[in-house]
Design a protein around this motif. Structure first.
Motif, PDB file in Angstrom:
ATOM      1  N   TRP A 129       0.579  -1.122   0.090  1.00  0.00           N
ATOM      2  CA  TRP A 129       0.028  -0.045  -0.085  1.00  0.00           C
ATOM      3  C   TRP A 129       0.646   1.312   0.214  1.00  0.00           C
ATOM      4  CZ3 TRP A 129      -4.482  -0.941  -1.930  1.00  0.00           C
ATOM      5  CH2 TRP A 129      -5.142  -1.992  -1.620  1.00  0.00           C
ATOM      6  N   GLN A 130       2.137   1.425   0.448  1.00  0.00           N
ATOM      7  CA  GLN A 130       2.790   2.513   0.494  1.00  0.00           C
ATOM      8  C   GLN A 130       3.240   2.578  -0.925  1.00  0.00           C
ATOM      9  OE1 GLN A 130       5.826   1.255   3.431  1.00  0.00           O
ATOM     10  NE2 GLN A 130       4.741   1.970   5.104  1.00  0.00           N
ATOM     11  N   TYR A 131       3.423   1.601  -1.507  1.00  0.00           N
ATOM     12  CA  TYR A 131       4.156   1.665  -2.892  1.00  0.00           C
ATOM     13  C   TYR A 131       2.817   2.447  -3.786  1.00  0.00           C
ATOM     14  CZ  TYR A 131       5.840   0.374  -7.622  1.00  0.00           C
ATOM     15  OH  TYR A 131       5.798   0.619  -9.100  1.00  0.00           O
ATOM     16  N   GLN A 132       1.484   2.093  -3.342  1.00  0.00           N
ATOM     17  CA  GLN A 132       0.469   2.323  -3.984  1.00  0.00           C
ATOM     18  C   GLN A 132       0.006   3.755  -3.772  1.00  0.00           C
ATOM     19  OE1 GLN A 132      -1.102   0.803  -6.659  1.00  0.00           O
ATOM     20  NE2 GLN A 132       0.546  -1.034  -6.218  1.00  0.00           N
ATOM     21  N   GLN A 133       0.924   4.463  -2.751  1.00  0.00           N
ATOM     22  CA  GLN A 133       0.189   5.699  -2.292  1.00  0.00           C
ATOM     23  C   GLN A 133       0.148   6.860  -3.405  1.00  0.00           C
ATOM     24  OE1 GLN A 133       2.892   6.744   0.912  1.00  0.00           O
ATOM     25  NE2 GLN A 133       1.586   8.406   1.746  1.00  0.00           N
ATOM     26  N   SER A 134      -0.652   7.569  -3.442  1.00  0.00           N
ATOM     27  CA  SER A 134      -0.599   8.562  -4.260  1.00  0.00           C
ATOM     28  C   SER A 134       0.110   9.772  -4.023  1.00  0.00           C
ATOM     29  CB  SER A 134      -2.094   9.142  -4.502  1.00  0.00           C
ATOM     30  OG  SER A 134      -2.568   9.825  -3.550  1.00  0.00           O
ATOM     31  N   GLU A 135       0.595  10.676  -5.133  1.00  0.00           N
ATOM     32  CA  GLU A 135       1.461  11.778  -4.744  1.00  0.00           C
ATOM     33  C   GLU A 135       0.642  12.786  -3.880  1.00  0.00           C
ATOM     34  OE1 GLU A 135       2.661  13.644  -8.284  1.00  0.00           O
ATOM     35  OE2 GLU A 135       3.843  11.933  -9.038  1.00  0.00           O
ATOM     36  N   ASP A 136      -0.783  12.835  -3.885  1.00  0.00           N
ATOM     37  CA  ASP A 136      -1.383  13.633  -3.053  1.00  0.00           C
ATOM     38  C   ASP A 136      -1.520  13.420  -1.754  1.00  0.00           C
ATOM     39  OD1 ASP A 136      -3.432  15.581  -2.700  1.00  0.00           O
ATOM     40  OD2 ASP A 136      -4.709  14.168  -2.168  1.00  0.00           O
ATOM     41  N   GLU A 137      -1.501  11.895  -1.441  1.00  0.00           N
ATOM     42  CA  GLU A 137      -1.443  11.364  -0.111  1.00  0.00           C
ATOM     43  C   GLU A 137      -0.146  11.688   0.369  1.00  0.00           C
ATOM     44  OE1 GLU A 137      -4.652   7.845  -0.437  1.00  0.00           O
ATOM     45  OE2 GLU A 137      -2.565   7.643  -1.172  1.00  0.00           O
ATOM     46  N   ALA A 138       0.905  11.625  -0.205  1.00  0.00           N
ATOM     47  CA  ALA A 138       2.235  11.679   0.195  1.00  0.00           C
ATOM     48  C   ALA A 138       2.494  13.070   0.638  1.00  0.00           C
ATOM     49  CB  ALA A 138       3.163  11.230  -0.690  1.00  0.00           C
ATOM     50  N   GLU A 139       2.049  14.006  -0.261  1.00  0.00           N
ATOM     51  CA  GLU A 139       2.211  15.574   0.164  1.00  0.00           C
ATOM     52  C   GLU A 139       1.459  15.836   1.514  1.00  0.00           C
ATOM     53  OE1 GLU A 139       0.842  17.473  -3.244  1.00  0.00           O
ATOM     54  OE2 GLU A 139       2.589  16.903  -4.439  1.00  0.00           O
ATOM     55  N   ARG A 140       0.459  15.081   1.746  1.00  0.00           N
ATOM     56  CA  ARG A 140      -0.201  15.406   2.886  1.00  0.00           C
ATOM     57  C   ARG A 140       0.087  14.578   4.000  1.00  0.00           C
ATOM     58  NH1 ARG A 140      -6.279  14.821   1.795  1.00  0.00           N
ATOM     59  NH2 ARG A 140      -5.808  13.292   0.245  1.00  0.00           N
ATOM     60  N   ASP A 141       1.188  13.914   3.733  1.00  0.00           N
ATOM     61  CA  ASP A 141       1.745  12.821   4.813  1.00  0.00           C
ATOM     62  C   ASP A 141       0.786  11.902   5.364  1.00  0.00           C
ATOM     63  OD1 ASP A 141       3.730  12.084   6.414  1.00  0.00           O
ATOM     64  OD2 ASP A 141       3.189  13.406   8.188  1.00  0.00           O
ATOM     65  N   ILE A 142       0.119  11.235   4.456  1.00  0.00           N
ATOM     66  CA  ILE A 142      -0.992  10.488   4.857  1.00  0.00           C
ATOM     67  C   ILE A 142      -0.331   8.974   4.361  1.00  0.00           C
ATOM     68  CG2 ILE A 142      -3.216   9.450   4.078  1.00  0.00           C
ATOM     69  CD1 ILE A 142      -4.174  12.344   3.462  1.00  0.00           C
ATOM     70  N   ASP A 143      -0.423   8.042   5.615  1.00  0.00           N
ATOM     71  CA  ASP A 143       0.088   6.587   5.251  1.00  0.00           C
ATOM     72  C   ASP A 143      -1.206   5.815   5.059  1.00  0.00           C
ATOM     73  OD1 ASP A 143       1.353   4.328   4.941  1.00  0.00           O
ATOM     74  OD2 ASP A 143       2.375   4.701   6.826  1.00  0.00           O
ATOM     75  N   PRO A 144      -1.803   5.307   3.980  1.00  0.00           N
ATOM     76  CA  PRO A 144      -2.992   4.443   3.840  1.00  0.00           C
ATOM     77  C   PRO A 144      -2.552   2.964   4.266  1.00  0.00           C
ATOM     78  CG  PRO A 144      -1.922   4.722   1.645  1.00  0.00           C
ATOM     79  CD  PRO A 144      -1.114   5.671   2.613  1.00  0.00           C
ATOM     80  N   SER A 145      -1.336   2.814   4.563  1.00  0.00           N
ATOM     81  CA  SER A 145      -0.984   1.236   4.923  1.00  0.00           C
ATOM     82  C   SER A 145      -1.532   1.237   6.218  1.00  0.00           C
ATOM     83  CB  SER A 145       0.526   1.112   4.827  1.00  0.00           C
ATOM     84  OG  SER A 145       1.289   1.898   5.843  1.00  0.00           O
ATOM     85  N   THR A 146      -1.478   2.127   7.236  1.00  0.00           N
ATOM     86  CA  THR A 146      -1.937   2.099   8.470  1.00  0.00           C
ATOM     87  C   THR A 146      -3.182   1.558   8.616  1.00  0.00           C
ATOM     88  OG1 THR A 146      -2.629   4.322   8.593  1.00  0.00           O
ATOM     89  CG2 THR A 146      -0.346   3.818   9.327  1.00  0.00           C
ATOM     90  N   LYS A 147      -4.020   1.957   7.606  1.00  0.00           N
ATOM     91  CA  LYS A 147      -5.475   1.612   7.540  1.00  0.00           C
ATOM     92  C   LYS A 147      -5.845   0.352   6.807  1.00  0.00           C
ATOM     93  CE  LYS A 147      -7.448   6.122   8.190  1.00  0.00           C
ATOM     94  NZ  LYS A 147      -6.016   6.774   8.399  1.00  0.00           N
ATOM     95  N   LEU A 148      -5.111  -0.060   5.708  1.00  0.00           N
ATOM     96  CA  LEU A 148      -5.121  -1.083   4.835  1.00  0.00           C
ATOM     97  C   LEU A 148      -4.518  -2.421   5.075  1.00  0.00           C
ATOM     98  CD1 LEU A 148      -5.154   0.903   1.638  1.00  0.00           C
ATOM     99  CD2 LEU A 148      -7.213   0.423   3.101  1.00  0.00           C
ATOM    100  N   GLU A 149      -3.646  -2.307   5.993  1.00  0.00           N
ATOM    101  CA  GLU A 149      -2.603  -3.624   6.197  1.00  0.00           C
ATOM    102  C   GLU A 149      -3.648  -4.478   6.705  1.00  0.00           C
ATOM    103  OE1 GLU A 149       1.628  -5.343   7.764  1.00  0.00           O
ATOM    104  OE2 GLU A 149       0.946  -3.379   8.530  1.00  0.00           O
ATOM    105  N   GLY A 150      -3.557  -5.917   6.261  1.00  0.00           N
ATOM    106  CA  GLY A 150      -4.409  -7.044   6.870  1.00  0.00           C
ATOM    107  C   GLY A 150      -5.837  -6.644   6.738  1.00  0.00           C
ATOM    108  N   MET A 151      -6.317  -5.836   5.811  1.00  0.00           N
ATOM    109  CA  MET A 151      -7.804  -5.865   5.669  1.00  0.00           C
ATOM    110  C   MET A 151      -7.916  -6.036   4.338  1.00  0.00           C
ATOM    111  SD  MET A 151      -9.102  -4.588   8.420  1.00  0.00           S
ATOM    112  CE  MET A 151     -10.411  -3.693   8.118  1.00  0.00           C
ATOM    113  N   TYR A 152      -9.207  -6.511   3.927  1.00  0.00           N
ATOM    114  CA  TYR A 152      -9.669  -6.438   2.556  1.00  0.00           C
ATOM    115  C   TYR A 152     -10.269  -5.374   1.848  1.00  0.00           C
ATOM    116  CZ  TYR A 152      -9.347 -11.747   3.102  1.00  0.00           C
ATOM    117  OH  TYR A 152      -8.768 -13.046   3.328  1.00  0.00           O
ATOM    118  N   VAL A 153      -9.773  -4.975   0.889  1.00  0.00           N
ATOM    119  CA  VAL A 153     -10.006  -3.495   0.278  1.00  0.00           C
ATOM    120  C   VAL A 153     -11.053  -3.977  -0.817  1.00  0.00           C
ATOM    121  CG1 VAL A 153      -9.460  -1.679  -1.193  1.00  0.00           C
ATOM    122  CG2 VAL A 153      -8.099  -2.236   0.807  1.00  0.00           C
ATOM    123  N   LYS A 154     -12.434  -3.419  -0.919  1.00  0.00           N
ATOM    124  CA  LYS A 154     -13.429  -3.715  -1.851  1.00  0.00           C
ATOM    125  C   LYS A 154     -13.103  -2.878  -2.839  1.00  0.00           C
ATOM    126  CE  LYS A 154     -18.374  -4.769  -2.599  1.00  0.00           C
ATOM    127  NZ  LYS A 154     -19.648  -4.557  -2.001  1.00  0.00           N
TER     128      LYS A 154
END
Length: 239
Positions: free
Chosen positions: A104-129
């Motif tokens: 998920w860190q690799y998939q992180q968008s530039e916008d998320e990176a600029e806003r210092d958002i780490d989606p992996s903290t919410k997505l690791e171990g979860m099923y994303v629909k």
């Protein structure tokens, strides 16, 4: 009494037994032309309810590895590509992807990176629909589609010839060789239904293995608490 002498050797010990029939106990496929063997293998594969499909596919520097269980209602398994591994699960039209933080860190968008958002903290171990309207839906769901995967991966090119008998996973096989091997080599079961068991793809483009034909496997959607909604929950929580 056994009579000996030149030209008088018959009658000593009775007639010799004929050699064993190599096709005894098989489905008789080895005696058929190569094109017929291949056709019957593909027919058996298409008519089967399910299978386990695994192996690797290479195309230049790109490629992927997979280990999928595929059936009429969907599929489940792992895919690895470009150094990333993720799990796919499709139940009818519902598609889910599960991966670790690195993915998920690799998939992180530039916008998320600029806003210092780490989606992996919410997505690791979860099923994303993944919703059907997402651009990645068709590509990812293709890995869970039995008919599509067999059609894409089992093609060979060139003149077919019948190859050697062999053994694969303790099952007797007969091979179909395309373009003297350059176009691919397909091993087909000589026992029971003529299922394809292994394909060496032409041009050193990988190897596909097929097993567990018509064996049932569990296929059900994750529990609600295991699912993150791809469309709004991630964006809402991230914002």
């Amino acid at each position: 009494m056994c009579v000996t002498g030149a030209g008088l050797l018959t009658g000593c010990g009775g007639e010799e037994e004929p050699p064993p029939d190599p096709d005894e106990g098989t489905n008789g496929l080895a005696s058929l032309p190569a094109a017929t063997i291949e056709e019957r293998a593909f027919t058996a594969a298409s008519e089967a309810e399910s299978l386990r499909l695994s192996g690797s596919v290479t195309a230049g520097e790109a490629g992927f590895r997979l280990d999928m269980r595929l059936g009429p209602e969907g599929g489940v398994g792992e895919v690895s590509t470009q150094g990333a591994t993720f799990e796919l699960l499709r139940v009818e039209d519902e598609l889910f992807i599960k991966a670790d933080a690195a993915f998920w860190q690799y998939q992180q968008s530039e916008d998320e990176a600029e806003r210092d958002i780490d989606p992996s903290t919410k997505l690791e171990g979860m099923y994303v629909k993944v919703p059907p309207e997402d651009p990645s839906y068709d590509q990812l769901s293709g890995f869970t589609d039995k008919a599509l995967m067999l059609d894409l991966l089992l093609g060979m090119e060139g003149t077919r010839e019948t190859g050697d008998r062999g053994m694969f996973n303790n099952v007797a096989t007969i091979s179909v060789v395309a373009d003297e091997g350059a176009g691919g080599v397909l091993e087909v079961s000589l026992i029971g239904d003529p299922y394809p068991l292994r394909l060496e793809r032409g041009g050193e483009a990988g190897e596909i293995r097929m097993a567990e034909w018509n064996e049932e496997f569990p296929l059900r959607a994750p529990q609600d608490e295991q699912i993150v909604d791809y469309g709004d929950q991630i964006l809402k929580d991230a914002g």
